[in-house]
Enzyme design. Sequence first.
Site, PDB file in Angstrom:
ATOM      1  CB  SER A 117      -0.880   0.007   1.251  1.00  0.00           C
ATOM      2  OG  SER A 117      -0.057   0.152   2.392  1.00  0.00           O
ATOM      3  CE  LYS A 118      -3.102   6.419  -1.166  1.00  0.00           C
ATOM      4  NZ  LYS A 118      -3.898   7.260  -2.033  1.00  0.00           N
ATOM      5  NE  ARG A 119      -3.916   4.704   4.114  1.00  0.00           N
ATOM      6  CZ  ARG A 119      -4.918   5.015   4.913  1.00  0.00           C
ATOM      7  NH1 ARG A 119      -4.873   4.665   6.171  1.00  0.00           N
ATOM      8  NH2 ARG A 119      -5.954   5.668   4.453  1.00  0.00           N
ATOM      9  CE  LYS A 120       1.810  -0.546   7.249  1.00  0.00           C
ATOM     10  NZ  LYS A 120       1.591  -1.875   7.813  1.00  0.00           N
ATOM     11  CG  ASN A 121       6.575  -0.298   1.047  1.00  0.00           C
ATOM     12  OD1 ASN A 121       7.767  -0.117   1.251  1.00  0.00           O
ATOM     13  ND2 ASN A 121       5.856  -1.139   1.764  1.00  0.00           N
TER      14      ASN A 121
END
Length: 501
Positions: A261-265
Amino acid sequence: MSEEVRCRIAPSPTGEPHVGTAYIALFNLCYARKYKGKFILRIEDTDQSRSTRESEESIYQSLSWLGLNWDEGPDIGGPFGPYRQSERLSIYHEQIKKLLDSGRAYRCFCTPQELDTLRKYQEQNKRPPGYFGKDSKCRHLNETQIKERLDAKIPHVIRMAVPMEEGKISFYDHIRKEEITRRLNEVDDQIILKSDGFPTYHLASVVDDHLMKITHVIRGEEWINSTYKHVLLYSAFGWEPPKFFHLGLLRNPDSNRTKISKRKNPVSLRWFRAAGYLPQALINFLGLMGYSRYRDDMSDEEKKSCEIFSLQTMINDFNETRISPTGPAFDFAKLEDLNFSYLSQFTDDGFYQYLNDRQTYLKTYFGAYNRLFIERYLRPEKDVSFWSSFLFKHALQYKRDDFEKAECDNAKQGAEILKKFKKLLSREIETLHSADEIKDFINKVCGETGATSKQLHMLLRVAVTGSSESLPLYQSMALLGLYRCLVRCDEAASFLGSIRE
RNA sequence: GAUCCCAUCGUCUAGCCUGGUCAGGACACAAGGUUUUCAUCCUUGCAACACGGGUUCAAAUCCCGUUGGGAUCGCCA
């Protein structure tokens, strides 16, 4: 006589083009090419509020950049068009009429509020959530009642009518090589036509896959729990379903291993390009996820080189029975290594061309906004890539000296401040949309973290950019994305926590 | 919570279907060597069958259970 193999990738044009789309596209393309079939690109823009043409355009660009070329699609046409779902509305309406007539679908007049209440009621009474069984009010409306509501122009959706008899529904998954089964009474009456007249994914994909003669559906395993509904729809239409392959989901490389996910990567294909990853490296890397060309009966020479391969090589000896169902973690170190090995094969000309392409793309990816503040910092010895490198590294290498400039009492105090800040930020993260808002937020919560303004700012600067020397903090945070800032606060805090005084 | 899916080194994986090799390779990491530092390059090393039952002469491999992880439960796809 065997029919032509036809595979598709069906992204929805919302936001950034996703690395998972490329992953799924890769396997579809390999399968189609191996059997001399067709690879189709279909744009699933049935969400009117989120779909954009810019996003659609960047899907074309990103897939082309990777060399994942399609035989039929909205941009190039084909015998089964249109390939953009928003242009196929009349087709869906025509098909849905059949379901309505045969009683395999029904109109539902429940409002979103009513559905919300129903959900809460089901939750409280520990009933399985969903519109089905006793809770499906509108399913039992009689002709007169329906006509009344229709005449009153009450907005409504259309739901599929899942058979109410006892029994099971199952389909064969060609990656797990097993039947996947579920009880019929657990499948809810999914909405297939929204009140705006647009179909949902379920209806649109089934209708399109059938009409476009898709033979093999290769997609992420997030779809397994919807496939029962799709199978039911195929049977309601009296159509033969395609063969299903559900690939494991790409995972975040941290201990949780949730889907990437863009939240982490970073997950945007445009990001990978701007960051300097070569298309052949990314393709090679994705081809290693959940798949291996390595076989025990290879010669030593072949074993040695089997992990470095081009798209064409992968297609040539592609074997779908070797796809593994496990969800692989996205390992940036491996990607980095592959990228380097391709880079080092370049001639001088090729290398300069690569540098040029990268700078150009960097510019278009970040636009004028990036340049505005980068140019102020240009120095002969520290160029754009120096100042922007924090954006393109997956993990930063922190140095103790940098953090010491925050002048905390000790490393532990620094870690505590960052942890507190992270908590505060995650609470309000959705409300912050610009560098200015981030600035106000930081100043607002500074006291709550127990830090002086100077301490907090320097700690954040190092945590976010990896250096005490960086571009303006607020803009840097905005550009990197606040979710990734959260991750960096965590990483910096654990770095500081590991320091022995 | 309910349902479904998954499970070999830190990571990606081979081996599993068709039980019997020191469980193989790559990345990362560590050590040594080459090199004008770093990097590249070469050599070596470290390191895994989640657990418990069963079937069998023999289980990473077949079966069952447990645990762990994930996904899904939207008028998003």
